[in-house]
Design an enzyme around this catalytic site. Structure first.
Site, PDB file in Angstrom:
ATOM      1  N   LYS A   1     -39.693  -3.141  30.159  1.00 63.38           N
ATOM      2  CA  LYS A   1     -39.084  -2.193  31.082  1.00 63.38           C
ATOM      3  C   LYS A   1     -38.259  -2.974  32.109  1.00 63.38           C
ATOM      4  CE  LYS A   1     -40.469   1.506  34.290  1.00 63.38           C
ATOM      5  NZ  LYS A   1     -41.623   2.306  34.787  1.00 63.38           N
TER       6      LYS A   1
ATOM      7  N   SER B   1     -40.964   6.849  35.276  1.00 62.51           N
ATOM      8  CA  SER B   1     -39.787   5.995  35.251  1.00 62.51           C
ATOM      9  C   SER B   1     -39.666   5.167  33.975  1.00 62.51           C
ATOM     10  CB  SER B   1     -39.800   5.048  36.460  1.00 62.51           C
ATOM     11  OG  SER B   1     -40.939   4.207  36.438  1.00 62.51           O
TER      12      SER B   1
ATOM     13  N   SER C   1     -45.687   7.167  35.893  1.00 68.59           N
ATOM     14  CA  SER C   1     -44.533   6.715  35.122  1.00 68.59           C
ATOM     15  C   SER C   1     -44.827   6.231  33.717  1.00 68.59           C
ATOM     16  CB  SER C   1     -43.788   5.618  35.889  1.00 68.59           C
ATOM     17  OG  SER C   1     -43.188   6.155  37.043  1.00 68.59           O
TER      18      SER C   1
END
Length: 509
Positions: A103, A179, A203
């Site tokens: 990520k 996210s 997230s």
């Protein structure tokens, strides 16, 4: 599934082809190990020499190249980095030769860009490598890119001014969540079976629910966060993964968990491996069914029904379920989290402005991010201390409640995946209205971040419109083992392995 070396090479070669010749001739799409195996299954094929790491990497790259224009899940392409790792020789870990995406948020490979979904960090190249990256690579994963995030990970959708909007493979007009939306979109689309994710308010679980995946948020202190620091957002944030299978999630946590140098605290060490728990049926569990959103916002009827169906499934497996919820001061807890997040964002942006010699403003940060900065600039040390105290009190209250219950069952989200444009960080409403929208979409997830507990979103339901709906289970602090036992039992009882979006095969059509 076992294939001969020749069959495996042929299937991987088919996966790497992105032309339309087969579709034009009406040929059925060929199967690939990326279609039939989870990450542990791919690693086993590599060990048996039925497929090589290079073949898997090139197949995953081909899929990423074919699908990214449609769903926009790649923030950074590190293809040559992955190829060089294979050429150098991979460690013989549990995932040796399996492709992996990081990520693009506060997770570093020295010298390679990490841009945090923000124009303010464009071109930023850290000089440190994260401890988590070291553990991922020691496990044998082959990193070949980084996935998209909202700016600084501040919302439950992956839309930003730097890389654009990430779209849900189940419905491109819908969000993939955030996210970790880029990670979830890549896994849901069939690029790879698991990817790195983080969770500071939901997230991991939000995108897992939106994209029909399994998402485990570990206990606070379970997985390393640094360097350069070992805590994110005052302890709200944790790292792990989104996966298709429960066993991959467990094995990845086995490979990455444990204290890191300099950490202030660590979750209790597991007695046995998490992977060993997946095949064990849990004892009869006492499950609290929480249907009302803690702050009182409305919950979509299909999300409520998904939780009720999960409760009935748990009862059919021998568990005791009753409606119950902890008594928490959610307003005070939410305000406390806002202090921690706003203060952290404001401090980071001040440091970034100094490093770049550029003023904080709308040219480099989105409106909601600027709102967090402005709030954080006004908070004091006493505000931060009081916020920390409030969340510690809440953790004690939750521990007392869970002395009587093993698990809390709830919807993961307040609604199925939203349409693009509703909770992004450059909205058509002011900060307060945006906050209400965002909180109403994910009213259940942030409690586990505030108290440090593990929680998982399990892909047990679908909406009438064909969109995934996750169901959340929260466990006691430090007891991911019990959640993995329950998750394995649910995966056996209501398999989701073959629930795939049409996008899964779109790159071959």
């Amino acid at each position: 599934m076992h294939m001969t070396r020749r069959e495996s090479m042929a299937s991987v070669a088919a996966a790497a082809m992105v032309g339309m010749a087969g579709a034009a001739k009406g040929a059925a799409p060929r199967s690939s190990p990326l279609d039939t195996q989870d990450a542990l299954g791919l690693a086993e094929l590599v060990r048996q020499k039925q497929v090589s790491p290079g073949e898997l990497l090139e197949a995953a790259i081909a899929r990423a190249e074919a699908l990214n224009p449609q769903f926009n899940f790649l923030a950074q392409k590190h293809y040559d980095y992955g190829r060089a790792a294979i050429a150098k020789g991979l460690p013989q870990g549990p995932f040796s030769g399996v492709p992996w995406l990081l990520k693009d948020l506060n997770t570093y490979i020295a010298g390679l860009p990490t841009e945090n979904g923000s124009r303010f960090y464009k071109g930023y190249r850290p000089q440190v490598t994260s401890e988590l990256v070291r553990r991922i690579e020691t496990a044998g994963f082959v990193i070949f890119g980084k996935t998209t995030v909202p700016e600084l990970g501040l919302t439950g959708t992956t839309e930003n001014k730097l890389t654009g909007d990430t779209r849900n493979p189940w419905a491109p007009d819908r969000i993939a969540g955030g996210s970790s939306g880029g990670a979830a979109a890549a896994v849901a689309a069939g690029v790879l079976p698991a990817a790195h994710a983080t969770d500071g308010g939901g997230s991991i679980r939000i995108p897992a629910s939106c994209c029909g995946l399994f998402g485990m948020k570990p206990s606070r202190g379970r997985v390393p966060m640094g360097p350069p620091r070992t805590e994110g957002w005052g302890g709200l944030s944790v790292h792990h993964a989104v996966t298709r299978s429960v066993r991959d999630s467990a094995a990845i946590l086995d490979a990455t968990q444990g204290p890191e140098p300099g950490s202030r605290y660590a979750a209790p060490a597991p007695v046995e491996t998490f992977l060993s728990q997946v095949g064990k049926a849990p004892d009869r569990l006492r499950i609290a069914l929480m249907l009302d959103a803690p702050a009182g916002s409305p919950v979509d009827r299909e999300c409520l029904e998904a939780a009720r169906q999960a409760a009935r499934l748990c009862e059919s497996l021998g568990h005791h379920v009753e409606e119950a919820a902890p008594k928490l001061d959610i307003a005070a807890m939410g305000a406390a989290s806002f202090v921690l997040i706003g203060s952290s964002v404001a401090a980071d942006m001040a440091d970034r402005a100094k490093a770049r010699g550029i003023a904080i403003g709308p040219d480099v940060l989105e409106p909601i991010t600027l709102g967090f900065v402005g709030y954080g600039q006004k908070t004091t040390g006493m505000d931060f201390a009081r916020a920390n105290n409030i969340l510690q009190t809440a953790a004690i209250a939750m521990a007392q409640f869970m002395a009587n219950y093993d698990v809390i069952l709830s919807p993961t989200l307040g609604a199925p995946p939203l349409r693009i444009g509703q909770i992004g960080l450059s909205p058509d409403v002011d900060f307060a209205a945006w906050g209400q929208r965002a909180a109403s979409f994910s009213p259940f997830t942030q409690i586990a971040n505030m108290t440090g507990q593990p929680a998982m979103s399990v892909p047990l339901a679908m909406s009438s419109a064909g969109l995934p709906i996750g169901v959340m289970f929260m466990g006691r602090y430090g007891d991911e083992a019990l959640l993995f036992r329950l998750a394995g039992q649910l995966e056996d009882a209501a398999p989701w392995k073959n629930k795939r979006p049409a996008a899964w095969n779109s790159w071959r059509e």
